[in-house]
Design an enzyme around this catalytic site. Structure first.
Site: not given
Length: 235
Positions: A143, A159
């Site tokens: 990501s 995350y």
């Protein structure tokens, strides 16, 4: 099975982006192994794909369980004797609105266990198959939130850190492996899925299609890169 047919394995392949990756790889002539930690769901999804004549089989693989990973590697080796493409897609997003220093530490630990250590152990288990033949393509679904330039933003600290570590792992392994083995990280974008939520603008199908080129790059292709929609991103 034809020896010329490439074999691909996708972790977390029973839903969302993973499911679309399995489907698109099969449509493009791969023998695809759908890996999922839930055998009931995994078998059901595999059967659904078989019904439309796609060459897909199921293997149980829980990225948070090293013994499960070892067993899956044994099954793949016994059945196919090789693995050409590995897509590390399984991941979690547990801390959207949490602050890193005030969240329950278990959130960070669980996130790292899946998004970083899970990928690490899966690669360790399957990379020998690629080294043996001098060929392989590994794609780590990451990501842009894991880019170093994004670390100054608040929120989703667990995350972000897990994807930052995953990006570093991608580069380090690329520096270590020899032969025609390519490993790259890819950002699928904000995708409408169980993880991304219903308001995300991108479909899993579009995200999967934008990633598949890394599974078929030639020996001149990139390794140790970070991509979105075919364009290289800054780490």
């Amino acid at each position: 099975m034809s020896q010329d047919k490439k074999v691909a394995l996708v972790t977390g392949g029973n839903r969302g982006i993973g499911y679309e990756l399995v489907k698109q790889l099969a449509l493009n002539g791969f023998k695809v192994i759908l890996a999922s930690r839930d055998p009931e769901v995994g078998h059901k999804v595999t059967q659904k794909l078989n019904e439309i004549d796609l060459d897909v089989t199921f293997v149980r693989l829980d990225v948070g369980d090293q013994e499960s990973i070892r067993q899956a590697a044994t099954v793949v080796n016994d059945k196919y004797g090789k693995l050409d493409v590995l897509i590390n897609n399984a991941g979690v997003y547990l801390d959207e609105h949490e602050r890193l220093l005030t969240m329950n530490p278990s959130l960070l630990e669980n996130t790292m266990d899946t998004n970083f250590f899970g990928v690490y152990h899966v690669i360790r288990a399957f990379l020998p198959f690629m080294k043996k033949r001098g060929y392989g393509r590994i794609i780590n679904v990451s990501s842009e939130m894991g880019a170093m330039r994004d670390m100054s933003s608040q929120g989703a600290g667990a995350y972000r850190l897990s994807k930052l570590a995953l990006n570093g792992l991608t580069q380090l392994i690329a520096a270590e492996v020899k032969g025609d083995i390519k490993i790259n990280a890819v950002c699928p974008g904000w995708v409408s899925s169980e993880m991304g939520g219903p308001s995300a603008p991108r479909t899993p199908k579009r995200a999967a299609e934008s990633m598949l080129w890394l599974a078929t790059i030639g020996p001149e292709g990139p390794s140790g890169g970070f991509f979105r929609d075919g364009k290289e991103l800054d780490w």
